[in-house]
Enzyme design. Structure first.
Site, PDB file in Angstrom:
ATOM      1  N   HIS A  49      29.237  58.434  26.629  1.00  0.00           N
ATOM      2  CA  HIS A  49      28.225  58.444  25.576  1.00  0.00           C
ATOM      3  C   HIS A  49      26.858  58.267  26.236  1.00  0.00           C
ATOM      4  O   HIS A  49      26.684  57.363  27.049  1.00  0.00           O
ATOM      5  CB  HIS A  49      28.527  57.286  24.607  1.00  0.00           C
ATOM      6  CG  HIS A  49      27.501  57.068  23.544  1.00  0.00           C
ATOM      7  ND1 HIS A  49      26.909  55.847  23.319  1.00  0.00           N
ATOM      8  CD2 HIS A  49      26.987  57.914  22.626  1.00  0.00           C
ATOM      9  CE1 HIS A  49      26.064  55.958  22.298  1.00  0.00           C
ATOM     10  NE2 HIS A  49      26.092  57.194  21.860  1.00  0.00           N
ATOM     11  N   HIS A 105      16.236  58.622  24.733  1.00  0.00           N
ATOM     12  CA  HIS A 105      17.019  57.822  23.798  1.00  0.00           C
ATOM     13  C   HIS A 105      16.219  57.601  22.523  1.00  0.00           C
ATOM     14  O   HIS A 105      15.314  56.764  22.507  1.00  0.00           O
ATOM     15  CB  HIS A 105      17.403  56.490  24.429  1.00  0.00           C
ATOM     16  CG  HIS A 105      18.625  55.894  23.795  1.00  0.00           C
ATOM     17  ND1 HIS A 105      19.308  54.843  24.344  1.00  0.00           N
ATOM     18  CD2 HIS A 105      19.295  56.223  22.672  1.00  0.00           C
ATOM     19  CE1 HIS A 105      20.346  54.541  23.567  1.00  0.00           C
ATOM     20  NE2 HIS A 105      20.354  55.365  22.557  1.00  0.00           N
TER      21      HIS A 105
END
Ligand SMILES: *[C@@H]1O[C@H](CO)[C@@H](O)[C@H](O)[C@H]1NC(C)=O
Ligand SMILES: *[C@@H]1O[C@H](CO)[C@@H](O)[C@H](O)[C@H]1NC(C)=O
Ligand SMILES: *[C@@H]1O[C@H](CO)[C@@H](O)[C@H](O)[C@H]1NC(C)=O
Ligand SMILES: *[C@@H]1O[C@H](CO)[C@@H](O)[C@H](O)[C@H]1NC(C)=O
Length: 317
Positions: A49, A105
């Site tokens: 991930h 992110h």
């Protein structure tokens, strides 16, 4: 022709034939001979991930999801890399003609893992150096960028030449019609690429639409027992005919806020092969529901727990 010449010719023909038939060194596909004959949709991988969001697990950096670099992940045996993209233009987030895709992110101000081009180059260098390996990349398209921008990055890095295009393109390849790992390796198309939103296989044939091919369980889980295996996306989608990806990633709430951050301290038990809240426990739940194991189990900090034991169990090897 004199009889002795004929004999000689026959003998040399026989020799040539037998040396052609002599089995060459056993081929391995992603490290195993038996995967060479298994179709792509029947092999399962632990996926990292947010593969390019790298930093410390201890003390836990909430902006990152892995502590090993992408080449270290691949060297360790990871063959499925997930990563988010965002657009940056002159250091500011905005779509525009001078924009470039970055691995960021949520927001590039929070964490910038470098450009998509450098990420693709990193993966391509590894794949080039490992001719018997197939790697899958799942990219997310957080800023809903036109797929041709992804295509440009693939073209610029040479990754387009390695990327798999289904024989049925742009139509869907049925789940049972995927090539085997052996066929993928023989064809040289050893990178399989999916994009969560915005794929257009007429425009860029090797950037495959994730939710045509997969369904996913919900992400941002805060239940450490992972006591569900619900189809979350595509909305109202059917599990039939789709591979599936389980988000086995544990978050926790920052006290007194609704902010979720990765629960890295828990990754030792979250990423265990068996036991309460483990990969194995959630897989068992999933298999009970769908009658087959997940194709991908996404994890944070893959080097914690025992993900490769769990992966072998998924594949029955
Ligand atoms: C990538 O390169 C191929 C071959 O040169 C070309 O046909 C295609 O249009 C390019 N794609 C993008 C998105 O630039
Ligand atoms: C996909 O790309 C093709 C070729 O550029 C275009 O004709 C088509 O409208 C696009 N499809 C979607 C859904 O955007
Ligand atoms: C599993 O762990 C949760 C907390 O993480 C706990 O509440 C639950 O009792 C445990 N279940 C079993 C069967 O041990
Ligand atoms: C692969 O096939 C076996 C045998 O039918 C099945 O048990 C397993 O769940 C399949 N794996 C996947 C990822 O579909």
């Amino acid at each position: 022709m004199r009889p002795s010449t004929l004999l000689l010719t026959l003998t040399s023909t026989t020799l040539t034939t037998s040396s052609l038939l002599r089995p060459r060194q056993q081929q391995l596909c992603n490290g195993r001979a038996d995967f060479c004959n298994r179709i792509y949709s029947n092999v399962s991988w632990i996926g990292t991930h947010n593969a390019p969001f790298i930093g410390t697990a201890d003390p836990p950096d909430p902006r990152v999801n892995q502590e090993k670099t992408v080449p270290e992940q691949l060297d360790a045996g990871i063959r499925f890399l997930q990563g988010q993209t965002q657009i940056l233009i002159n250091g500011a987030e905005d779509a525009g003609p001078l924009s470039e895709l970055y691995m960021c992110h949520t927001d590039c101000a929070i964490y910038n893992g470098g450009s998509l081009r450098s990420y693709l180059t990193t993966v391509k260098n590894w794949v080039d150096a490992h001719p018997d390996e197939v790697v899958t990349m799942l990219l997310t398209n957080g800023d809903n960028v036109d797929v041709s921008e992804f295509g440009d990055a693939f073209n610029d890095t040479g990754m387009d030449a390695l990327a798999f295009v289904p024989a049925t393109s742009p139509a869907m390849l049925q789940i049972g019609d995927w090539p085997t790992y052996g066929e993928l390796i023989a064809s040289g198309k050893r990178v399989v690429v999916f994009l969560d939103y915005g794929a257009n296989e007429t425009k860029v044939p090797y950037v495959l639409d994730e939710f045509t091919y997969y369904f996913e369980t919900p992400f941002s889980q805060t239940d450490p027992t992972f006591s569900q295996c619900r189809l979350d996306r595509p909305p109202n989608g059917s599990p039939d005919g789709r591979m599936y990806l389980v988000n086995h990633v544990l978050d926790k709430q920052v006290p007194l806020t609704d902010i979720l951050i990765p629960d890295h301290e828990a990754d030792f038990t979250t990423n265990a092969a068996t036991g309460n809240g483990s990969i194995g426990a959630q897989v068992e739940l999933c298999e009970g529901i769908y009658g087959r194991v997940p194709n991908v189990v996404l994890v944070d900090m893959f080097d914690r727990g025992d993900v490769f034991t769990a992966q072998d169990a998924l594949n029955g090897v």
